[in-house]
Design an enzyme around this catalytic site. Structure first.
Site, PDB file in Angstrom:
ATOM      1  N   PRO A  24      48.317 -49.421 -10.519  1.00  0.00           N
ATOM      2  CA  PRO A  24      48.540 -47.675 -10.962  1.00  0.00           C
ATOM      3  C   PRO A  24      49.587 -47.000  -9.515  1.00  0.00           C
ATOM      4  O   PRO A  24      48.845 -46.567  -8.885  1.00  0.00           O
ATOM      5  CB  PRO A  24      47.135 -47.261 -11.842  1.00  0.00           C
ATOM      6  CG  PRO A  24      46.277 -47.791 -10.397  1.00  0.00           C
ATOM      7  CD  PRO A  24      46.454 -48.469 -10.485  1.00  0.00           C
ATOM      8  N   MET A  25      50.797 -46.868 -10.658  1.00  0.00           N
ATOM      9  CA  MET A  25      50.982 -45.844  -9.127  1.00  0.00           C
ATOM     10  C   MET A  25      52.068 -44.539 -10.617  1.00  0.00           C
ATOM     11  O   MET A  25      53.089 -44.876 -11.270  1.00  0.00           O
ATOM     12  CB  MET A  25      52.823 -46.899  -9.031  1.00  0.00           C
ATOM     13  CG  MET A  25      51.881 -47.176  -7.543  1.00  0.00           C
ATOM     14  SD  MET A  25      52.252 -48.583  -6.738  1.00  0.00           S
ATOM     15  CE  MET A  25      52.780 -49.945  -7.971  1.00  0.00           C
ATOM     16  N   ALA A  26      51.532 -43.037 -10.171  1.00  0.00           N
ATOM     17  CA  ALA A  26      51.971 -41.867 -10.927  1.00  0.00           C
ATOM     18  C   ALA A  26      53.692 -42.754 -10.791  1.00  0.00           C
ATOM     19  O   ALA A  26      54.469 -42.313 -10.078  1.00  0.00           O
ATOM     20  CB  ALA A  26      52.185 -40.971 -10.405  1.00  0.00           C
ATOM     21  N   GLN A  83      44.517 -45.912 -16.112  1.00  0.00           N
ATOM     22  CA  GLN A  83      44.257 -44.637 -14.625  1.00  0.00           C
ATOM     23  C   GLN A  83      43.496 -43.470 -15.589  1.00  0.00           C
ATOM     24  O   GLN A  83      44.951 -42.871 -16.137  1.00  0.00           O
ATOM     25  CB  GLN A  83      44.172 -44.757 -14.002  1.00  0.00           C
ATOM     26  CG  GLN A  83      43.365 -44.114 -12.393  1.00  0.00           C
ATOM     27  CD  GLN A  83      44.273 -44.956 -10.899  1.00  0.00           C
ATOM     28  OE1 GLN A  83      44.878 -44.318 -10.855  1.00  0.00           O
ATOM     29  NE2 GLN A  83      43.573 -45.237 -10.329  1.00  0.00           N
ATOM     30  N   CYS A 114      44.202 -40.515  -5.252  1.00  0.00           N
ATOM     31  CA  CYS A 114      45.086 -39.788  -5.086  1.00  0.00           C
ATOM     32  C   CYS A 114      45.377 -39.035  -3.841  1.00  0.00           C
ATOM     33  O   CYS A 114      44.725 -37.437  -4.280  1.00  0.00           O
ATOM     34  CB  CYS A 114      45.777 -39.279  -6.466  1.00  0.00           C
ATOM     35  SG  CYS A 114      46.885 -38.980  -6.281  1.00  0.00           S
ATOM     36  N   LYS A 155      38.404 -45.997  -8.362  1.00  0.00           N
ATOM     37  CA  LYS A 155      39.672 -46.051  -6.878  1.00  0.00           C
ATOM     38  C   LYS A 155      39.491 -45.241  -6.553  1.00  0.00           C
ATOM     39  O   LYS A 155      39.480 -44.060  -6.874  1.00  0.00           O
ATOM     40  CB  LYS A 155      40.990 -47.189  -7.900  1.00  0.00           C
ATOM     41  CG  LYS A 155      41.605 -47.277  -6.648  1.00  0.00           C
ATOM     42  CD  LYS A 155      43.821 -47.329  -6.248  1.00  0.00           C
ATOM     43  CE  LYS A 155      44.191 -47.590  -5.376  1.00  0.00           C
ATOM     44  NZ  LYS A 155      45.460 -47.700  -6.036  1.00  0.00           N
ATOM     45  N   ASN A 217      43.257 -52.518  -1.078  1.00  0.00           N
ATOM     46  CA  ASN A 217      44.140 -52.832  -1.291  1.00  0.00           C
ATOM     47  C   ASN A 217      45.324 -51.647  -0.927  1.00  0.00           C
ATOM     48  O   ASN A 217      44.536 -51.321   0.667  1.00  0.00           O
ATOM     49  CB  ASN A 217      44.781 -51.708  -2.982  1.00  0.00           C
ATOM     50  CG  ASN A 217      45.951 -50.157  -2.974  1.00  0.00           C
ATOM     51  OD1 ASN A 217      45.705 -49.186  -3.199  1.00  0.00           O
ATOM     52  ND2 ASN A 217      46.399 -51.621  -3.479  1.00  0.00           N
ATOM     53  N   ASP A 219      49.296 -52.607   1.974  1.00  0.00           N
ATOM     54  CA  ASP A 219      50.416 -53.372   2.538  1.00  0.00           C
ATOM     55  C   ASP A 219      50.630 -55.088   2.094  1.00  0.00           C
ATOM     56  O   ASP A 219      50.780 -55.920   3.042  1.00  0.00           O
ATOM     57  CB  ASP A 219      49.873 -52.778   3.946  1.00  0.00           C
ATOM     58  CG  ASP A 219      49.783 -51.503   4.669  1.00  0.00           C
ATOM     59  OD1 ASP A 219      50.370 -50.221   4.127  1.00  0.00           O
ATOM     60  OD2 ASP A 219      48.545 -51.334   5.755  1.00  0.00           O
ATOM     61  N   ARG A 242      53.173 -50.275  -3.843  1.00  0.00           N
ATOM     62  CA  ARG A 242      54.221 -49.948  -3.475  1.00  0.00           C
ATOM     63  C   ARG A 242      55.234 -51.314  -3.334  1.00  0.00           C
ATOM     64  O   ARG A 242      56.460 -50.959  -4.021  1.00  0.00           O
ATOM     65  CB  ARG A 242      54.732 -49.124  -2.629  1.00  0.00           C
ATOM     66  CG  ARG A 242      54.668 -47.913  -2.109  1.00  0.00           C
ATOM     67  CD  ARG A 242      54.024 -46.972  -1.526  1.00  0.00           C
ATOM     68  NE  ARG A 242      53.021 -47.536  -0.664  1.00  0.00           N
ATOM     69  CZ  ARG A 242      52.999 -47.430   1.037  1.00  0.00           C
ATOM     70  NH1 ARG A 242      53.656 -46.673   0.990  1.00  0.00           N
ATOM     71  NH2 ARG A 242      52.123 -48.099   1.553  1.00  0.00           N
TER      72      ARG A 242
END
Length: 354
Positions: A24-26, A83, A114, A155, A217, A219, A242
């Site tokens: 999950p990425m904002a 999330q 976060c 997470k 999680n 790299d 990413r």
């Protein structure tokens, strides 16, 4: 090829196969992006952007439209994780229950990782809570009760600061509170995204868990690194973040590698451009041309990242505000060809690399 067969991930009664998760990425992992990932395949579990639980409650109480971050959730394929974040156990439990009852989500994930100031220092949430294990326990346990039988996961990061790494302690708290799985990003909150993820520390956490799976999680930007994570570190699954934003086909490549199959090649540059344009159209269909064009600027930069001429493309796409401008900039400046080798004797400067 993997040395041994990789087992599916089990989160409660949910079976995730392949055990490769989309993080999950904002601001990025909305329904349009998730659809593009599904088009390629390879991700066993997809996730929404993180949802502010308190904001969700306010919208609900004021009969406003639910957050854009829940766009598509009610109708898209499962499994799907949502999330959420906040520091109040009752608020989190209330939102979790709504997600289970109204949206029938597959997993409710809690963000304790976060590192962004707005979430940590201003809201005392996200990775800030790693310094408050008792509050974490209360949040998880109340959410687990509210969401049952839907699994709740968490997470985290390694800790708040390199001088205060407490992930082993936190892992025990997460499991004791009833979470069904733990994801660990291999940096501290203070690290943000600098340096390298510490996979040795991620792997060490497994010995501090009794029954729940560990998801690593950080790299993971190639299929080879995903295979290495399973072979070298004691994890049950991996989460890609990413690196997938401009390469949504990375999940399919990683899944093939885990099966011991040849890794599919990168799409051609023209094919990558076409993927980006399909992505853009999905955003337009939801938000209309004006808003979608603004939102798509950051995605376009991701798709161009690492390519010859990417910086020049970013300079132009960052200024677009209409669909016509977006199409024109993509047509003229998106990298679609590999440059010819430059003659070292030429007096002309070499083209800029992004």
């Amino acid at each position: 090829m993997p040395a041994t067969e990789i087992a599916p991930l089990r989160i409660g009664d949910l079976v995730i196969d392949p055990p490769i998760l989309q993080a999950p990425m904002a601001g990025f992992t909305n329904a349009a992006f998730r659809q593009i990932v599904r088009d390629f395949g390879g991700a066993g579990l997809l996730a929404t952007e993180m949802v502010n639980a308190r904001g969700f409650v306010w919208l609900d109480e004021n009969e406003a439209e639910h957050p854009d971050r829940l766009w598509g959730v009610a109708d898209e394929p499962r499994p799907l994780a949502v999330q959420i974040w906040d520091n109040d156990p009752e608020t989190m439990a209330k939102v979790g229950r709504r997600l289970v009852e109204e949206y029938q989500v597959s997993v409710v994930d809690i963000n304790f990782g976060c590192p962004v100031r707005q979430v940590t220092q201003k809201a005392h949430s996200g990775s800030y809570l790693l310094r408050e294990p008792q509050r974490m326990h209360a949040i998880i346990s109340q959410l687990v009760e509210a969401c049952s039988p839907t699994p709740v996961t968490a997470k985290i990061r390694l800790g708040c600061h390199p001088d205060n790494i407490n992930c082993n302690e936190i892992a025990k708290v997460v499991e004791e509170a009833g979470a069904a799985a733990l994801t660990v990003h291999g940096r501290t909150a203070a690290d943000m995204f600098r340096g390298n993820a510490d996979w040795d520390r991620i792997g060490e956490i497994k010995s501090h868990l009794k029954n729940i799976p560990l998801i690593g999680n950080g790299d993971l930007d190639s299929a080879e690194k995903v295979v290495t994570a399973f072979e070298k570190y004691d994890v049950d699954a991996v989460m890609i973040a990413r690196a997938c934003l401009g390469r949504p086909w990375l999940f399919a490549q990683a899944a093939a590698a885990l099966r011991g199959e040849p890794i599919p090649p990168e799409p051609t540059l023209i094919q990558q451009r076409d993927v980006m344009m399909r992505h853009y159209q999905l955003v337009v269909d939801r938000f209309g041309e004006e808003k979608a064009t603004i939102l798509m600027r950051k995605y376009a930069c991701c798709y161009a990242q690492g390519k010859h001429g990417a910086r020049f493309f970013r300079t132009h796409v960052a200024k677009v505000s209409t669909a016509e401008e977006f199409h024109q900039v993509v047509q003229e400046y998106f990298p679609v060809a590999v440059p010819e080798p430059t003659d070292s004797r030429s007096s002309q400067p070499a083209p800029e690399n992004g």
